[in-house]
Each structure stands twice: as structure tokens, then as C-alpha cells.
Design an enzyme around this catalytic site. Structure first.
Site, PDB file in Angstrom:
ATOM      1  N   GLU A 148      -5.418   0.963   5.582  1.00 15.07           N
ATOM      2  CA  GLU A 148      -5.440   1.622   6.885  1.00 15.07           C
ATOM      3  C   GLU A 148      -6.517   1.041   7.790  1.00 15.07           C
ATOM      4  OE1 GLU A 148      -3.295   3.525   8.165  1.00 15.07           O
ATOM      5  OE2 GLU A 148      -2.085   3.816   6.366  1.00 15.07           O
TER       6      GLU A 148
ATOM      7  N   TRP B 229       0.806  -1.221   0.000  1.00 16.01           N
ATOM      8  CA  TRP B 229       0.000   0.000   0.000  1.00 16.01           C
ATOM      9  C   TRP B 229       0.835   1.264   0.000  1.00 16.01           C
ATOM     10  CZ3 TRP B 229      -0.526  -4.136   3.303  1.00 16.01           C
ATOM     11  CH2 TRP B 229       0.149  -4.074   4.519  1.00 16.01           C
TER      12      TRP B 229
ATOM     13  N   CYS C  52      11.411   2.837  18.128  1.00 12.51           N
ATOM     14  CA  CYS C  52      10.830   3.361  19.372  1.00 12.51           C
ATOM     15  C   CYS C  52       9.775   2.385  19.881  1.00 12.51           C
ATOM     16  CB  CYS C  52      10.235   4.747  19.128  1.00 12.51           C
ATOM     17  SG  CYS C  52       9.853   5.655  20.636  1.00 12.51           S
TER      18      CYS C  52
END
Length: 405
Positions: A61, A48, A221
Site C-alpha cells: 500500500e 499482495w 470508472c
């Protein structure tokens, strides 16, 4: 590309104000080139990300909500292969849509996709709105998804805040509050808005910026043991500067799990098995399932006799509590489906979770003894179950206990 090791920032920023979004955005802008360099070397080549088609971006999404990239990829290929355009999806039967979603869970997402596709076709001439506000108005399109479509498909400087960027942004800001609280959310969205606008003003593509922060949040992270010394944003990070990586972000206290016992009946008649469509107020609404019920009160402690190798009851049903539970299940099936049945032996158990519930699902066979089928109920062969949009636990039951017909 060699990993760049960044020294820990100086003590000069230890007193950074976590509420000063403008200062945090300025620090981010100073490190943005390092972020882009890192993303060029480490960004994943996802299907995508190769397109600016708003339909493909939107489907991806929605699928990625509460689902990992690795899990989504084969479902995305299958779904857009079956429904290649928004018009194809709008024209599809809901059962077909749910069947091609089966296995991803959170089926309300699929129903919202279907409903939104109809809105795009019926009210927008098959073209997606080209504004965050217009996208946000579509069924099932939240603030994040609207921003993602606007950014990735249309190049608009729209902010995105999702699981990976919440964690990254909270650490960059040094956000001390629980990140789901409204004040913290306001700061996170303000920061996201500022950094994508600044990047756009400086000539960078908003899509690149948003993809980069999502990738950094997911790959570097991380929730535990973030790789701070290799992070492109280390020089801009308050949490790293103050040694608070493990304390930020603060999450709301988790609800204590609740144990419950359900029973499902594989009611058989002439080589077929009984299924019913689950109602709008039930878990897995709109999907097909075998009749299943929570065992109330003390009936949860009933011990059903297990089937022998030939599938017959191995012991007589002489436990009074089991007799009461069997009567409850037979009455429930009759009231819900119109079919009278005689519950048989226990063929196995499946454990699964729904929201805060830890469920032990007891699976029993049953013979149909009469009655008239109600609406939203069917008799199907085990082979026909393959193409039916079953609930996730229903699929597990079918695979384990009906694989051989």
C-alpha cells in the site's frame, strides 16, 4: 464471463441529492451483488492480494501511493525479498532500504516505512496494531493506508478512499464540489464507511468489497471515457444518470509549471567521482547525488561549451556569463563538499520534473584540484554507484554519462 450491458437508469433518479449519503449507500447496496460478480470475473491476481500478512499489505500500500500497479510489482518482489519481515526492515541500514526503493520515487515513503517498522518492533513487539487508530499512529500511515491494512489483513470493516475510489464514489454520489475540499472529503469518507459497514453486516468480507471498488475505479470508472454501459454500478450512479461523467469529479486547478535551470557537476579524482548525501530539507532527502545547484538569475542563460568526442572542452570558456556560472558552481561545490574543482565541459542535459518545476539539468564534468572532504560526502567509483541509493535524476546522470567509467 460475458460483459453485462446495463441500461441507463430511469429519469426517476435525476434529482438525486449528492449530499444524501444514506440514499447513495442504499443504491450501492442494491447493486452490490453485481459488483461482486464483476470482481470475481475481472479482479487482478496481484501478489499482495494473495496474503493477509499485514507487513506485505502495508509495504504494497505504501508503494502504491502515487505509483502504478505495473511499476510497483517488481519493486515489491525485490523489497520483500530483501526485507521479508518487519523485523528485518527495522534492523536494516537506511542506505540499504533506500537503495532497494530506488526508482520508485517519493523517497520519504521509504524512510517512513523504515521508521514505522522500528516502532512496530520496539513498541508493539513486532506485531502490527489491529485497529485503524493504532495503525494510523504509525509513521507515514495515513487514513487510507490504515483502513487498507485493517481491511485486507484483519478483515475489519474499515473504509478506504484513494485515487480510484475518490473518482468512483464522487460519480456515484454526484459530488459537485472539488473533491479535495473538506466538505467533499467528509461525504466521500462517510459514503465509504457506510458501504463497507453495510456489506460487513450482510456477511460480505470488507476486503472483497474494498478490493472490488478499487478495481472498478481503476479499470472501468476511469478518468477519461469511463465504460459506463458495462459498469456494475451504473444503476446506482448519479453522474451516469445525469450525463456528468466528464464533469465529475471536479479537481482543483493545477498550478502553472515553473521552468528552472540546474547544473550538476561530475567532479573526478583518480578514477572516482564525488557524491554527497542530500540534506533533510532538500529534494530527495537522505539520498546520494552529484553536487547540483540551481543557476540563479541570469546565470540560467549561460551557454557552456560542449565536450568533444574525447570528453574535452570543444571551445574555450570565453563567454563571460559562462565564466561567471562556472565560478559560481566551483564556489558552491567547495562550500558544500570541501573540494576545490575546475568545472569543465558540458556533457549533456537531462529534463525532469519535481512538483511544479520543469527542470533542465545541465551536466558538466569537473576536475578536483584540492580540498578536504566534508562529512556526508564520498569519492566512489562508477561501479560503486550501482549499489548506492542515488536520487532519480542522479541515477539518470550516472547511467548516461558514467556508464563507461
Amino acid at each position: 464471463m460475458a460483459t453485462q450491458v446495463i441500461e441507463k437508469p430511469s429519469e426517476a433518479r435525476v434529482s438525486a441529492d449528492p449530499h444524501d449519503v444514506a440514499a447513495a449507500a442504499a443504491r450501492f447496496a442494491d447493486a452490490r451483488d453485481e459488483l461482486f460478480d464483476w470482481y470475481r470475473g475481472h479482479g487482478r491476481d496481484l501478489l499482495w492480494r494473495r496474503t493477509r500478512d499485514p507487513y506485505a499489505v502495508w509495504v504494497s500500500e505504501i508503494m502504491l501511493q502515487q505509483t502504478t500497479v505495473a511499476a510497483v510489482t517488481p519493486f515489491f518482489e525485490r523489497f520483500v525479498g530483501r526485507f521479508p519481515t518487519v523485523a528485518d526492515l527495522a534492523a536494516a541500514d537506511e542506505d540499504d532500504v533506500l537503495a532497494h526503493w530506488a526508482g520508485l520515487g517519493y523517497y520519504r515513503r521509504a524512510r517512513h516505512l523504515h521508521a514505522a517498522a522500528k516502532v512496530v518492533v520496539d513498541e508493539h513487539g513486532g506485531e502490527f496494531p489491529r485497529s485503524v487508530e493504532g495503525l494510523h499512529a504509525l509513521p507515514g500511515v495515513g487514513r487510507y493506508t490504515a483502513g487498507a491494512i485493517a481491511s485486507f489483513a484483519f478483515g475489519l470493516p474499515a473504509p478506504i478512499v484513494e485515487a480510484n475510489t475518490v473518482r468512483l464514489f464522487a460519480r456515484l454520489l454526484g459530488e459537485r464540489e472539488v473533491v479535495t475540499k473538506s466538505a467533499a472529503q467528509k461525504r466521500l469518507w462517510a459514503f465509504a464507511t457506510r458501504i463497507v459497514a453495510d456489506a460487513h453486516d450482510d456477511g460480505a468480507e470488507p476486503a472483497t468489497l474494498n478490493h472490488a471498488v478499487m478495481e472498478l475505479g481503476g479499470a472501468v470508472c476511469t478518468p477519461q471515457n469511463p465504460d459506463c454501459v458495462s459498469c456494475a454500478m451504473a444503476s446506482a450512479c448519479v453522474a451516469y444518470d445525469e450525463g456528468l461523467q466528464d464533469a465529475i469529479p471536479r479537481a482543483a486547478a493545477k498550478k502553472k509549471p515553473v521552468d528552472r535551470v540546474d547544473a550538476t557537476l561530475l567532479v573526478r579524482k583518480a578514477g572516482r567521482v564525488l557524491v554527497r548525501r542530500r540534506g533533510p530539507d532538500e529534494w530527495w532527502a537522505g539520498l546520494w547525488d552529484f553536487p547540483r545547484y540551481e543557476l540563479p538569475g541570469g546565470l540560467a542563460d549561460a551557454t557552456f561549451p560542449e565536450a568533444d568526442a574525447a570528453g574535452r572542452r570543444s571551445l574555450p570558456l570565453d563567454d563571460p556569463l559562462a565564466v561567471e556560472a562556472a565560478d559560481f558552481l566551483a564556489a558552491s561545490v567547495r562550500d558544500e563538499t570541501g573540494i576545490a574543482s575546475s568545472p569543465g565541459p558540458l556533457v549533456g542535459r537531462i529534463k525532469h520534473g519535481v512538483t511544479v518545476y520543469r527542470i533542465t539539468l545541465q551536466c558538466l564534468t569537473a576536475d578536483a584540484t584540492g580540498g578536504r572532504l566534508k562529512s556526508d560526502c564520498r569519492w566512489v567509483t562508477p561501479a560503486e554507484l550501482e549499489d548506492l541509493a542515488l536520487s532519480s535524476p542522479g541515477r539518470r546522470v550516472a547511467t548516461r554519462f558514467l556508464a563507461d567509467g
